[in-house]
Write an enzyme that holds these catalytic residues in place. Structure first.
Site, PDB file in Angstrom:
ATOM      1  N   GLN A  48       0.818  -1.210   0.000  1.00  0.00           N
ATOM      2  CA  GLN A  48       0.000   0.000   0.000  1.00  0.00           C
ATOM      3  C   GLN A  48       0.849   1.256   0.000  1.00  0.00           C
ATOM      4  O   GLN A  48       0.482   2.275  -0.587  1.00  0.00           O
ATOM      5  CB  GLN A  48      -0.930   0.002   1.219  1.00  0.00           C
ATOM      6  CG  GLN A  48      -1.902   1.158   1.260  1.00  0.00           C
ATOM      7  CD  GLN A  48      -2.932   1.085   0.149  1.00  0.00           C
ATOM      8  OE1 GLN A  48      -3.507   0.030  -0.089  1.00  0.00           O
ATOM      9  NE2 GLN A  48      -3.165   2.200  -0.542  1.00  0.00           N
ATOM     10  N   HIS A  99      -1.005  -4.562  -6.091  1.00  0.00           N
ATOM     11  CA  HIS A  99      -0.657  -4.409  -4.676  1.00  0.00           C
ATOM     12  C   HIS A  99      -1.823  -4.776  -3.780  1.00  0.00           C
ATOM     13  O   HIS A  99      -2.977  -4.889  -4.202  1.00  0.00           O
ATOM     14  CB  HIS A  99      -0.219  -2.963  -4.388  1.00  0.00           C
ATOM     15  CG  HIS A  99      -1.352  -1.998  -4.239  1.00  0.00           C
ATOM     16  ND1 HIS A  99      -1.938  -1.718  -3.020  1.00  0.00           N
ATOM     17  CD2 HIS A  99      -2.026  -1.255  -5.163  1.00  0.00           C
ATOM     18  CE1 HIS A  99      -2.910  -0.835  -3.195  1.00  0.00           C
ATOM     19  NE2 HIS A  99      -2.982  -0.537  -4.479  1.00  0.00           N
ATOM     20  N   CYS A 100      -1.511  -4.980  -2.507  1.00  0.00           N
ATOM     21  CA  CYS A 100      -2.501  -5.072  -1.443  1.00  0.00           C
ATOM     22  C   CYS A 100      -1.905  -4.336  -0.252  1.00  0.00           C
ATOM     23  O   CYS A 100      -1.135  -3.390  -0.454  1.00  0.00           O
ATOM     24  CB  CYS A 100      -2.881  -6.527  -1.132  1.00  0.00           C
ATOM     25  SG  CYS A 100      -1.488  -7.625  -0.797  1.00  0.00           S
ATOM     26  N   ALA A 101      -2.203  -4.724   0.959  1.00  0.00           N
ATOM     27  CA  ALA A 101      -1.664  -4.004   2.108  1.00  0.00           C
ATOM     28  C   ALA A 101      -0.168  -4.238   2.266  1.00  0.00           C
ATOM     29  O   ALA A 101       0.617  -3.304   2.430  1.00  0.00           O
ATOM     30  CB  ALA A 101      -2.397  -4.415   3.383  1.00  0.00           C
ATOM     31  N   SER A 126      -2.422  -9.769  -3.409  1.00  0.00           N
ATOM     32  CA  SER A 126      -1.885  -9.332  -4.705  1.00  0.00           C
ATOM     33  C   SER A 126      -1.012 -10.410  -5.322  1.00  0.00           C
ATOM     34  O   SER A 126      -1.046 -10.625  -6.547  1.00  0.00           O
ATOM     35  CB  SER A 126      -1.100  -8.032  -4.538  1.00  0.00           C
ATOM     36  OG  SER A 126      -0.114  -8.152  -3.528  1.00  0.00           O
TER      37      SER A 126
END
EC number: 3.1.3.16
Length: 211
Positions: free
Chosen positions: A74, A151-153, A159
Protein backbone atom coordinates in the site's frame (compact mmCIF):
# COMPACT_ATOMS: atom_id res chain seq x y z
CA UNK A 1 13.15 -5.25 2.92
CA UNK A 2 9.61 -4.22 3.78
CA UNK A 3 9.97 -2.54 7.20
CA UNK A 4 7.76 -4.39 9.67
CA UNK A 5 5.61 -5.92 6.94
CA UNK A 6 7.75 -8.97 6.30
CA UNK A 7 8.07 -9.71 10.02
CA UNK A 8 4.29 -9.60 10.33
CA UNK A 9 3.85 -11.81 7.28
CA UNK A 10 6.45 -14.29 8.56
CA UNK A 11 4.73 -14.60 11.93
CA UNK A 12 1.43 -15.17 10.14
CA UNK A 13 3.01 -17.85 7.96
CA UNK A 14 4.60 -19.66 10.89
CA UNK A 15 1.24 -19.78 12.65
CA UNK A 16 -0.25 -21.48 9.57
CA UNK A 17 2.80 -23.70 9.14
CA UNK A 18 2.80 -24.97 12.74
CA UNK A 19 -0.88 -26.00 12.54
CA UNK A 20 -0.57 -27.86 9.24
CA UNK A 21 -0.45 -31.31 10.78
CA UNK A 22 -3.37 -30.94 13.17
CA UNK A 23 -6.15 -29.20 11.30
CA UNK A 24 -8.70 -30.85 9.07
CA UNK A 25 -9.34 -29.33 5.63
CA UNK A 26 -11.50 -26.22 5.57
CA UNK A 27 -14.02 -25.89 2.77
CA UNK A 28 -13.80 -22.50 1.03
CA UNK A 29 -17.38 -21.35 0.61
CA UNK A 30 -18.14 -20.55 -3.02
CA UNK A 31 -14.62 -21.33 -4.20
CA UNK A 32 -13.75 -23.27 -7.30
CA UNK A 33 -14.66 -26.92 -6.81
CA UNK A 34 -11.44 -28.80 -6.25
CA UNK A 35 -10.83 -31.82 -8.50
CA UNK A 36 -10.19 -35.22 -6.86
CA UNK A 37 -6.41 -34.76 -6.85
CA UNK A 38 -6.68 -31.81 -4.45
CA UNK A 39 -9.73 -32.85 -2.40
CA UNK A 40 -7.32 -33.48 0.50
CA UNK A 41 -4.95 -30.62 -0.20
CA UNK A 42 -2.90 -30.36 2.98
CA UNK A 43 0.03 -32.36 1.67
CA UNK A 44 0.05 -30.32 -1.52
CA UNK A 45 -0.48 -27.05 0.32
CA UNK A 46 2.14 -28.00 2.89
CA UNK A 47 4.67 -28.62 0.12
CA UNK A 48 3.79 -25.31 -1.49
CA UNK A 49 4.25 -23.52 1.82
CA UNK A 50 7.67 -25.12 2.21
CA UNK A 51 8.53 -23.87 -1.28
CA UNK A 52 7.25 -20.40 -0.42
CA UNK A 53 9.37 -20.26 2.69
CA UNK A 54 12.62 -21.17 0.93
CA UNK A 55 14.79 -18.98 -1.28
CA UNK A 56 14.18 -15.25 -1.46
CA UNK A 57 12.21 -13.89 1.48
CA UNK A 58 13.06 -10.19 1.19
CA UNK A 59 10.87 -7.60 -0.48
CA UNK A 60 10.91 -3.91 -1.27
CA UNK A 61 7.85 -1.71 -1.35
CA UNK A 62 7.62 -2.84 -5.00
CA UNK A 63 9.51 -5.50 -6.95
CA UNK A 64 9.40 -6.19 -10.68
CA UNK A 65 8.47 -9.88 -10.76
CA UNK A 66 7.76 -10.08 -14.51
CA UNK A 67 8.69 -7.60 -17.25
CA UNK A 68 6.60 -4.50 -16.58
CA UNK A 69 4.73 -6.16 -13.70
CA UNK A 70 5.41 -4.85 -10.19
CA UNK A 71 4.18 -6.51 -7.02
CA UNK A 72 4.02 -4.21 -4.02
CA UNK A 73 2.34 -2.82 -0.93
CA UNK A 74 0.00 0.00 0.00
CA UNK A 75 2.85 2.38 0.74
CA UNK A 76 4.18 2.33 -2.82
CA UNK A 77 0.62 2.68 -4.15
CA UNK A 78 0.28 5.94 -2.22
CA UNK A 79 3.64 7.30 -3.39
CA UNK A 80 2.87 9.22 -6.58
CA UNK A 81 6.46 10.30 -7.05
CA UNK A 82 7.66 6.70 -7.00
CA UNK A 83 4.88 5.60 -9.34
CA UNK A 84 6.02 8.24 -11.83
CA UNK A 85 9.63 7.12 -11.47
CA UNK A 86 8.68 3.53 -12.20
CA UNK A 87 6.52 4.57 -15.15
CA UNK A 88 3.41 2.87 -13.77
CA UNK A 89 0.44 3.14 -16.14
CA UNK A 90 -2.00 0.80 -14.36
CA UNK A 91 -2.75 -0.08 -10.73
CA UNK A 92 -4.56 -3.21 -9.56
CA UNK A 93 -5.49 -2.92 -5.89
CA UNK A 94 -6.33 -6.27 -4.28
CA UNK A 95 -7.25 -4.59 -0.98
CA UNK A 96 -9.70 -2.05 -2.38
CA UNK A 97 -12.08 -0.40 0.07
CA UNK A 98 -13.52 3.04 0.74
CA UNK A 99 -10.39 3.71 2.80
CA UNK A 100 -7.82 2.09 0.52
CA UNK A 101 -7.64 3.20 -3.07
CA UNK A 102 -10.02 4.79 -5.54
CA UNK A 103 -9.65 5.79 -9.19
CA UNK A 104 -9.71 9.41 -8.03
CA UNK A 105 -6.47 8.82 -6.11
CA UNK A 106 -4.62 8.69 -9.43
CA UNK A 107 -6.22 11.64 -11.19
CA UNK A 108 -3.63 13.62 -13.09
CA UNK A 109 -1.24 10.67 -13.30
CA UNK A 110 -2.83 9.01 -16.31
CA UNK A 111 -3.08 5.73 -14.39
CA UNK A 112 -5.87 3.25 -15.03
CA UNK A 113 -7.20 1.65 -11.84
CA UNK A 114 -8.95 -1.60 -10.95
CA UNK A 115 -9.99 -2.33 -7.37
CA UNK A 116 -10.69 -5.80 -6.00
CA UNK A 117 -12.31 -5.79 -2.56
CA UNK A 118 -10.64 -8.92 -1.22
CA UNK A 119 -10.02 -10.11 2.31
CA UNK A 120 -6.84 -11.94 3.30
CA UNK A 121 -8.78 -14.84 4.78
CA UNK A 122 -8.57 -18.54 3.85
CA UNK A 123 -12.38 -18.50 3.59
CA UNK A 124 -12.45 -15.70 0.99
CA UNK A 125 -13.10 -16.81 -2.60
CA UNK A 126 -10.38 -15.04 -4.56
CA UNK A 127 -10.88 -17.36 -7.52
CA UNK A 128 -13.87 -15.36 -8.78
CA UNK A 129 -11.44 -12.50 -9.49
CA UNK A 130 -8.72 -14.53 -11.23
CA UNK A 131 -9.85 -13.98 -14.82
CA UNK A 132 -10.81 -10.30 -14.55
CA UNK A 133 -7.55 -9.47 -12.77
CA UNK A 134 -5.50 -11.45 -15.29
CA UNK A 135 -7.27 -9.70 -18.18
CA UNK A 136 -6.53 -6.28 -16.66
CA UNK A 137 -2.85 -7.14 -16.18
CA UNK A 138 -2.65 -8.49 -19.73
CA UNK A 139 -4.19 -5.34 -21.21
CA UNK A 140 -1.78 -3.18 -19.23
CA UNK A 141 1.29 -5.07 -20.41
CA UNK A 142 0.04 -5.29 -24.00
CA UNK A 143 0.02 -1.53 -24.54
CA UNK A 144 3.27 0.22 -25.54
CA UNK A 145 5.17 1.22 -22.43
CA UNK A 146 2.58 -0.35 -20.16
CA UNK A 147 3.64 -1.04 -16.58
CA UNK A 148 1.37 -2.22 -13.82
CA UNK A 149 1.55 -2.24 -10.03
CA UNK A 150 -0.44 -5.04 -8.40
CA UNK A 151 -0.66 -4.41 -4.68
CA UNK A 152 -2.50 -5.07 -1.44
CA UNK A 153 -1.66 -4.00 2.11
CA UNK A 154 1.64 -5.88 2.40
CA UNK A 155 2.11 -7.28 -1.10
CA UNK A 156 2.62 -10.94 -0.20
CA UNK A 157 -0.79 -12.66 -0.17
CA UNK A 158 -3.81 -11.15 -1.98
CA UNK A 159 -1.89 -9.33 -4.70
CA UNK A 160 0.61 -12.19 -5.03
CA UNK A 161 -2.27 -14.62 -5.58
CA UNK A 162 -3.62 -12.55 -8.47
CA UNK A 163 -0.16 -12.28 -10.04
CA UNK A 164 0.29 -16.05 -9.82
CA UNK A 165 -3.11 -16.58 -11.44
CA UNK A 166 -2.15 -14.20 -14.26
CA UNK A 167 1.07 -16.10 -14.97
CA UNK A 168 -0.85 -19.36 -15.03
CA UNK A 169 -3.72 -18.12 -17.20
CA UNK A 170 -1.78 -16.07 -19.74
CA UNK A 171 1.66 -17.66 -19.76
CA UNK A 172 0.63 -21.25 -19.03
CA UNK A 173 3.05 -21.62 -16.15
CA UNK A 174 2.26 -24.30 -13.62
CA UNK A 175 1.61 -23.07 -10.10
CA UNK A 176 5.05 -24.22 -8.97
CA UNK A 177 6.69 -22.50 -11.95
CA UNK A 178 4.77 -19.29 -11.26
CA UNK A 179 5.75 -19.33 -7.58
CA UNK A 180 9.41 -19.86 -8.45
CA UNK A 181 9.31 -17.09 -11.05
CA UNK A 182 7.85 -14.57 -8.59
CA UNK A 183 10.09 -15.70 -5.74
CA UNK A 184 13.15 -15.01 -7.86
CA UNK A 185 12.32 -11.36 -7.19
CA UNK A 186 10.11 -11.14 -4.08
CA UNK A 187 9.13 -13.18 -1.05
CA UNK A 188 5.42 -14.05 -1.04
CA UNK A 189 3.08 -15.97 1.28
CA UNK A 190 -0.46 -16.47 -0.09
CA UNK A 191 -2.75 -17.79 2.63
CA UNK A 192 -3.76 -21.43 2.66
CA UNK A 193 -7.21 -20.86 1.20
CA UNK A 194 -5.72 -18.94 -1.75
CA UNK A 195 -3.24 -21.76 -2.32
CA UNK A 196 -6.10 -24.27 -2.51
CA UNK A 197 -7.85 -22.11 -5.10
CA UNK A 198 -4.64 -21.78 -7.12
CA UNK A 199 -4.19 -25.56 -6.95
CA UNK A 200 -7.71 -25.98 -8.33
CA UNK A 201 -6.90 -23.54 -11.14
CA UNK A 202 -3.64 -25.35 -11.84
CA UNK A 203 -5.44 -28.68 -12.12
CA UNK A 204 -8.10 -27.23 -14.41
CA UNK A 205 -5.52 -25.67 -16.71
CA UNK A 206 -3.45 -28.86 -16.83
CA UNK A 207 -6.54 -30.89 -17.72
CA UNK A 208 -7.31 -28.41 -20.50
CA UNK A 209 -3.84 -28.80 -21.97
CA UNK A 210 -4.09 -32.58 -21.88
CA UNK A 211 -7.53 -32.66 -23.52
Amino acid sequence: MCPGNWLWASVTFMARFSRSGSRSPVRVRGALEEPPAVQHPFLNVFELERLLYTGKTACNHADEVWPGLYLGDQEIANNHRELRRLGITHVLNASHSRWRGTPEAYEGLGIRYLGVEAHDSPAFDMSVHFQAAADFIHRALSQPGGRILVHCAVGVSRSATLVLAYLMLYHRLTLVEAIKKVKDHRGIIPNRGFLRQLLALDRRLRQGLEA
